[in-house]
Motif scaffolding. Structure first.
Motif, mmCIF file in Angstrom:
data_model
loop_
_atom_site.group_PDB
_atom_site.id
_atom_site.type_symbol
_atom_site.label_atom_id
_atom_site.label_comp_id
_atom_site.label_asym_id
_atom_site.label_seq_id
_atom_site.Cartn_x
_atom_site.Cartn_y
_atom_site.Cartn_z
ATOM 1 N N GLN A 42 3.252 4.742 5.397
ATOM 2 C CA GLN A 42 3.056 3.842 6.534
ATOM 3 C C GLN A 42 4.147 3.939 7.585
ATOM 4 O O GLN A 42 4.175 3.148 8.526
ATOM 5 C CB GLN A 42 2.963 2.391 6.049
ATOM 6 C CG GLN A 42 4.198 1.889 5.330
ATOM 7 C CD GLN A 42 4.042 0.459 4.823
ATOM 8 O OE1 GLN A 42 2.935 -0.006 4.613
ATOM 9 N NE2 GLN A 42 5.163 -0.238 4.656
ATOM 10 N N GLN A 100 2.159 -10.172 0.858
ATOM 11 C CA GLN A 100 1.293 -11.292 0.500
ATOM 12 C C GLN A 100 1.500 -11.643 -0.968
ATOM 13 O O GLN A 100 1.605 -10.761 -1.823
ATOM 14 C CB GLN A 100 -0.173 -10.938 0.755
ATOM 15 C CG GLN A 100 -1.140 -12.089 0.537
ATOM 16 C CD GLN A 100 -2.570 -11.703 0.881
ATOM 17 O OE1 GLN A 100 -2.857 -10.546 1.180
ATOM 18 N NE2 GLN A 100 -3.466 -12.664 0.848
ATOM 19 N N SER A 127 1.074 -8.384 -3.069
ATOM 20 C CA SER A 127 0.826 -7.054 -2.502
ATOM 21 C C SER A 127 1.914 -6.721 -1.493
ATOM 22 O O SER A 127 2.550 -7.613 -0.906
ATOM 23 C CB SER A 127 -0.542 -7.003 -1.810
ATOM 24 O OG SER A 127 -1.575 -7.328 -2.696
ATOM 25 N N ASP A 178 3.049 -4.852 2.200
ATOM 26 C CA ASP A 178 2.409 -4.886 3.517
ATOM 27 C C ASP A 178 1.486 -3.693 3.728
ATOM 28 O O ASP A 178 0.740 -3.646 4.712
ATOM 29 C CB ASP A 178 3.457 -4.958 4.624
ATOM 30 C CG ASP A 178 4.459 -3.807 4.561
ATOM 31 O OD1 ASP A 178 4.465 -3.070 3.547
ATOM 32 O OD2 ASP A 178 5.242 -3.652 5.519
ATOM 33 N N SER A 179 1.494 -2.752 2.790
ATOM 34 C CA SER A 179 0.552 -1.626 2.830
ATOM 35 C C SER A 179 -0.750 -1.966 2.111
ATOM 36 O O SER A 179 -1.643 -1.109 2.012
ATOM 37 C CB SER A 179 1.186 -0.399 2.177
ATOM 38 O OG SER A 179 1.468 -0.665 0.803
ATOM 39 N N SER A 180 -0.860 -3.176 1.565
ATOM 40 C CA SER A 180 -2.019 -3.679 0.808
ATOM 41 C C SER A 180 -2.076 -3.155 -0.619
ATOM 42 O O SER A 180 -2.992 -3.522 -1.369
ATOM 43 C CB SER A 180 -3.348 -3.357 1.522
ATOM 44 O OG SER A 180 -3.388 -3.990 2.783
ATOM 45 N N ASP A 181 -1.132 -2.320 -1.034
ATOM 46 C CA ASP A 181 -1.091 -1.873 -2.423
ATOM 47 C C ASP A 181 -0.497 -2.984 -3.292
ATOM 48 O O ASP A 181 0.391 -3.729 -2.852
ATOM 49 C CB ASP A 181 -0.238 -0.608 -2.550
ATOM 50 C CG ASP A 181 -0.879 0.576 -1.850
ATOM 51 O OD1 ASP A 181 -2.112 0.725 -1.955
ATOM 52 O OD2 ASP A 181 -0.150 1.334 -1.171
#
Length: 677
Positions: free
Chosen positions: A436, A444, A485, A487-490
């Motif tokens: 990213q 999150q 998670s 900030d890359s949603s992983d």
């Protein structure tokens, strides 16, 4: 007899006109002087009387003619139930709802309610059909719709109140469903209850009984205005200092009605021994605190009790907690230099007051894992099948497992291990700047989860500040939960429950090889929260309310025996994931669940809201569940259509019209004869 257009009956007033004319003709004439009567012939008296009779007949014909015409235009009909030789059909289908909630245990209340049920059964018609429903927070049909009054009386005589809370919506909805199969068009729902206010839930706002259903609420009240005291709220906190465990019991005592003015003695009992007591003066809501020091570990069960009143069951609040030694944490690190174990040791031994004991090892044999409460697998290159099985057994037996990764991790090997533990699979190791363009941060989290909620409450908003250069990309299994998670949603943190334990998969590392997390002020608090959660410290309270299911965890397909306060024993068989539920919590008190050497204890209490005896009156209850206005309008319109149809079928206006024509002919003949003479 009924009329469709009754306003035409006012036209019958025209029948007064012939009467008026008749009396006008009877008025005496003014005397006129006449010379001589000798040439006039005298009229016989018999002829005068006959003429007077004909005049009265003409008068009756003309009056009757006008009245018959008015009746014909008013469109008369006779309702079916009033027709001669046809008995009136008052048969109806009735559903009786009997409140069996805990508040009905006030002295004499349930006996009155049961007597009302018997009275409803006895006053029903011979052909009426009745169904009996008992309800609390769940409704149960006790008898089917039938005309067998003896069966209904027998069942009603055996009903007893429960310890469950009140909820009217489910009972009324069941009544509406029962009446769908009713034999008669006349429907009736009779609610026999103390009409406790808490039972009128928001679900009733959008509920209406089917159109044409009569709703009859019958309120049952106790003699006088009884007061009630109960434990409104209870909290238990534990703090360990060395080998001593300090326990604090915080309760709030609430009193209603007459009990508010009375002095109350509150007693703390642990085991079978009264440990402490306090005297409270009359107030509506009073907090009370007890403290106790424990030297041993294990399950403790006790109660907070109040001076007895009209509802003795809620005068005792039961509690259970588990006192344990400081949890033992084992870190397994095989990497050269064992940097992860180094950081973990310093974190868990940061002070003498640390709530954990710490050890580290290189092996994953079950004999090494079993003496510990939490195992942290730190930066292992791979885990063999036998080691994976050892980890799985450790977790199923109630252990906590935390997985972390680092520069030694081999993604392909770990993919098999993660799948075997039910966590998921891995898509490899991600470099954040390549993925990213910048280092990753925690983007999150589940703020309500026991790991993060205390940190948020303490104002530690730095949860988003640590940066992560690399991490293992985890694709969670359907049985796993993502707790946080990047900030890359992983996924940052994944949880999987297994048997009586749980697994936390933290996708980065506890050393500085992949992240600067060990240098952040959040490192130790978050690590402690993860270890406490994996250990199960957040579940140290084992309290439930009547009617709620109790989760039981253990090995897959394991059978547990649950002993209720009354001595009854129930069995619960766990499913393939090692979880099950015990749902027969219908009695307040202390419960014990056992399976071999494993033990689990818990307490069940009545819902505190059910102890609040505030109620509504019958008018309020009726207004809450009556038929909606739109439904009433439709019902009135349908009734009007039925009346029109019934009048058209009878056509009584024809009878009145024929009679009017007949009278007209008679009047014409009589009048013509009088005129000719």
């Amino acid at each position: 007899m009924t009329f469709i257009t009754p306003l035409f009956l006012f036209a019958a007033g025209a029948a007064l006109l012939p009467v008026l004319f008749h009396f006008v003709r009877r008025m005496k004439a003014r005397p006129v002087p006449f010379g001589s009567l000798m040439l006039l012939r005298a009229t016989p008296k018999e002829l005068v009387k006959r003429r007077r009779l004909r005049d009265l007949l003409l008068l009756a014909c003309r009056v009757g003619l006008l009245i018959l015409l008015a009746f014909a235009f008013a469109r008369p009909y006779v309702p079916a139930e009033r027709l001669p030789f046809i008995p009136e059909r008052a048969d109806r289908s009735t559903v009786i709802l009997l409140d069996r909630s805990f508040s009905m245990q006030l002295p004499g209340v349930f006996e009155q309610a049961r007597a009302e049920v018997i009275r409803e059964i006895d006053t029903a018609g011979d052909a009426d059909e009745i169904a009996l429903v008992g309800f609390s927070d769940r409704a149960e049909q006790l008898t089917p719709l039938s005309r067998d009054a003896a069966v209904h009386r027998s069942v009603a005589g055996g009903i007893m109140p429960s310890y469950r809370p009140t909820e009217f919506h489910g009972a009324l909805r069941l009544a509406a469903d029962i009446l769908k199969d009713a034999s008669y068009e006349q429907h009736r729902v009779v609610l026999i209850s103390d009409l406790q206010r808490i039972g009128f839930t928001p679900a009733l706002e959008n509920f209406t009984l089917p159109e044409g259903t009569a709703f009859v609420p019958i309120k049952i009240t106790s003699n006088g205005k009884p007061g009630n005291s109960y434990v409104e709220d209870f909290r238990l906190t534990m703090r360990r200092t060395g080998n001593t465990l300090a326990v604090r019991y915080d309760a709030r005592i609430r009193s209603e009605g007459e009990a508010e003015r009375k002095e109350k003695v509150v007693t703390l009992t642990v085991g079978r021994t009264a440990a402490d007591h306090a005297t409270l003066l009359g107030e509506q809501s009073i907090p009370v605190t007890f403290r106790q020091t424990l030297q041993r570990t294990g399950f403790f069960q006790g109660s907070i009790s109040i001076s007895p009143d009209v509802l003795p069951i809620d005068d005792e609040y039961h509690f259970t907690y588990l006192a344990l030694d400081p949890p033992s944490v084992l870190a397994v690190d095989r990497a050269p230099g064992r940097r992860d174990a180094f950081f973990l040791r310093h974190a868990f031994s940061a002070s003498e007051a640390s709530p954990f004991s710490f050890d580290d090892a290189r092996d994953l044999r079950i004999s090494i894992l079993r003496p510990h409460d939490v195992v942290i697998v730190a930066n292992l290159a791979q885990v063999t099948e036998s080691e994976t099985e050892a980890l799985r057994t450790f977790v199923e037996d109630g252990g906590g497992l935390i997985l972390s990764f680092g520069e030694m991790t081999v993604a392909t090997s770990w993919s098999r291990t993660l799948a075997a533990l039910g966590i998921g699979i891995t898509d490899g190791i991600a470099t954040a700047r390549v993925r990213q363009g910048a280092d990753a941060i925690i983007g999150q989290i589940d703020e309500r989860h026991p790991i993060f909620e205390p940190l948020i409450a303490e104002g530690q908003g730095a949860i988003l500040r640590p940066t992560f250069r690399r991490y293992l990309v985890i694709a969670p299994d359907s049985g796993a939960s993502i707790l946080g998670s990047y900030d890359s949603s992983d996924p940052f943190l994944v949880e999987r429950r297994l048997g009586r334990g749980r697994i936390l998969a933290y996708s980065s590392g506890f050393s500085t090889s992949w992240t600067d997390f060990p240098f952040d002020e959040l490192y130790v608090p978050l690590l402690y929260r993860m270890a406490e959660y994996a250990y199960g410290a957040s579940e140290a309270h084992y309290g439930f309310t009547v009617g709620h299911g109790v989760p039981i965890a253990g090995r897959p397909n394991e059978e547990w025996d649950i002993r209720a306060p009354g001595g009854n024993i129930s069995k619960v068989t766990l499913d393939g994931s090692g979880t099950g539920f015990f749902r027969d919590t219908n009695e307040p008190g202390q419960y014990a669940a056992t399976s071999g050497r494993n033990e689990f204890r818990f307490s069940v209490n009545v819902d505190p809201s059910e102890s609040n005896l505030a109620s509504r009156d019958e008018e309020e209850a009726y207004a809450t569940v009556t038929i909606a206005p739109s439904k009433l309008s439709e019902s009135s319109a349908e009734t009007s259509v039925d009346v029109e149809r019934e009048e058209m079928q009878q056509k009584l206006w024809r009878v009145f019209l024929i009679l009017a024509v007949g009278l007209f002919l008679v009047e014409t003949l009589v009048a013509h004869r009088v005129a000719s003479r």
